[in-house]
Design a protein around this motif. Structure first.
Motif, short mmCIF file in Angstrom:
data_model
loop_
_atom_site.label_atom_id
_atom_site.label_comp_id
_atom_site.label_asym_id
_atom_site.label_seq_id
_atom_site.Cartn_x
_atom_site.Cartn_y
_atom_site.Cartn_z
N GLU A 65 -131.43 28.51 -82.74
CA GLU A 65 -131.52 29.82 -82.08
C GLU A 65 -131.14 30.89 -83.10
O GLU A 65 -130.14 30.76 -83.80
CB GLU A 65 -130.60 29.88 -80.88
N ASP A 66 -131.97 31.93 -83.17
CA ASP A 66 -131.75 32.95 -84.18
C ASP A 66 -132.52 34.20 -83.77
O ASP A 66 -133.65 34.10 -83.27
CB ASP A 66 -132.33 32.40 -85.52
N ASP A 67 -131.91 35.36 -83.94
CA ASP A 67 -132.65 36.61 -83.84
C ASP A 67 -133.44 36.74 -82.52
O ASP A 67 -134.60 37.15 -82.51
CB ASP A 67 -133.63 36.66 -85.04
N GLY A 68 -132.81 36.35 -81.41
CA GLY A 68 -133.44 36.52 -80.10
C GLY A 68 -134.47 35.49 -79.73
O GLY A 68 -135.20 35.65 -78.75
N HIS A 69 -134.60 34.43 -80.53
CA HIS A 69 -135.52 33.36 -80.11
C HIS A 69 -135.05 32.00 -80.60
O HIS A 69 -134.21 31.90 -81.49
CB HIS A 69 -136.95 33.65 -80.57
N GLN A 171 -141.94 29.90 -82.03
CA GLN A 171 -140.78 30.69 -81.60
C GLN A 171 -140.83 30.90 -80.09
O GLN A 171 -141.86 31.32 -79.56
CB GLN A 171 -140.80 32.07 -82.26
#
Ligand SMILES: Cc1cc2nc3c(=O)[nH]c(=O)nc-3n(C[C@H](O)[C@H](O)[C@H](O)COP(=O)(O)OP(=O)(O)OC[C@H]3O[C@@H](n4cnc5c(N)ncnc54)[C@H](O)[C@@H]3O)c2cc1C
Length: 291
Positions: A65-69, A171
């Motif tokens: 999980e990273d940067d809103g996705h 994503q």
């Protein structure tokens, strides 16, 4: 039958892989898990001049999980998803789809991203990820771009990917704190492709449905989103009436054909029943996530 002869390349970096794809154009093919491409080559339905094997490239095999996705890399296998804690609860539509794909041999090798690139209308990931609102992250020697899955699937085994492009990850947007989903699949026997599959992914906002994702497998020329069912649920309270109405709309969105797996009417009924069940299960999971 043996495949026609081909050149084999196993690049160590994405850049190397991209320059090989530039060199061969549409005579080159990417190899990921090989679970769809190799059988096609053995049957001589595909005879690429060169295979560009991604399996030695580092950094493509993680789920994170990273940067809103949530990102699922190009070398993440079906079995990795089956075992991943990240793909439960809010991303339950993905975690529930993974163990229903074929058998352990296929799941050990086949990749999620390879399934999307293969675009089999009976592929399970296409629906699970359409319902989740996913997009493909794509690289070419000219740069990177993203393709929403709605725009990826053009028809049976046809996508909007160019021959010089590598899908590096898929994503999935963060659905927020109160979300849940599931994937229901009817198969004639364990390990078979879907007679019908229904993916449901719901996020809630102050007790009403925020975003609803519903997608169908095996009942159209590609994985289909049940868009009118999704629209009917967005902003609505989830109750017996709205669930039944959405299930009816999902059945109407299906484009089933009668074949050895069942009649068109039967498949449409299964879509209705599975959508209803899927919505109830998704809501239950979302309530569990809230605690
Ligand atoms: C017996 C059997 C049963 C199966 N049952 C099911 C099932 O029930 N449900 C289901 O969903 N699937 C099923 N499959 C298909 C399986 O899920 C495959 O793993 C999947 O379709 C392809 O993934 P792969 O990594 O093996 O791709 P590959 O076979 O390596 O490649 C498939 C295609 O995608 C392209 N490609 C691969 N990776 C990329 C990339 N990163 N970027 C761009 N293009 C790429 C390749 O060039 C090729 O055209 C089954 C397969 C078999 C052999």
């Amino acid at each position: 039958m043996y495949p026609a002869s081909f050149e084999y390349h196993a690049p160590a970096t994405i850049e190397e892989a991209l320059s090989l794809l530039e060199r061969y154009g549409d005579e080159g093919k990417i190899l990921a898990g090989g679970q769809s491409l190799i059988p096609l080559m053995k049957l001589r339905f595909a005879s690429p001049r060169a295979l560009v094997d991604l399996n030695r490239i580092e950094g493509l095999d993680s789920i994170g999980e990273d940067d809103g996705h949530l990102a699922i890399g190009a070398l993440v296998r079906h079995k990795d998803c089956e075992r991943s804690e990240a793909l439960r609860g809010r991303y339950g539509v993905l975690g529930d789809a993974a163990p229903q794909i074929s058998d352990p041999i296929v799941r050990n090798l086949g990749t999620v991203v390879g399934s999307l690139a293969h675009a089999d209308p009976q592929g399970d990931w296409g629906s699970a990820l359409l319902a989740a609102g996913a997009q493909l992250e794509v690289a070419s020697s000219g740069g990177t771009r993203t393709i929403p899955l709605d725009e990826l699937f053009q028809g049976p085994f046809t996508t909007s990917l160019e021959p010089n492009e590598i899908a590096t990850a898929v994503q999935v947007p963060d659905p927020g704190p109160t979300a849940g989903g599931t994937y229901l699949k009817l198969e004639r026997r364990v390990g078979d492709y879907a007679t019908v599959g229904v993916a449901v992914h719901l996020s809630f906002d102050n007790g009403t449905v925020g975003r609803a994702g519903i997608a169908l497998t095996g009942v159209g020329p590609r994985n289909l989103r049940a868009e009118s069912a999704e629209a009917a649920l967005a902003g609505a309270e989830l109750n017996d009436d709205t669930i039944k109405a959405a299930a009816e709309l999902a059945a109407e969105a299906a484009q089933p054909r009668s074949d050895e797996r069942g009649s068109a009417d039967y498949k449409r009924s299964v879509v209705r029943v599975f959508t209803e069940r899927g919505l109830r299960k998704a809501a239950e999971t979302a309530r569990g996530e809230e605690r």
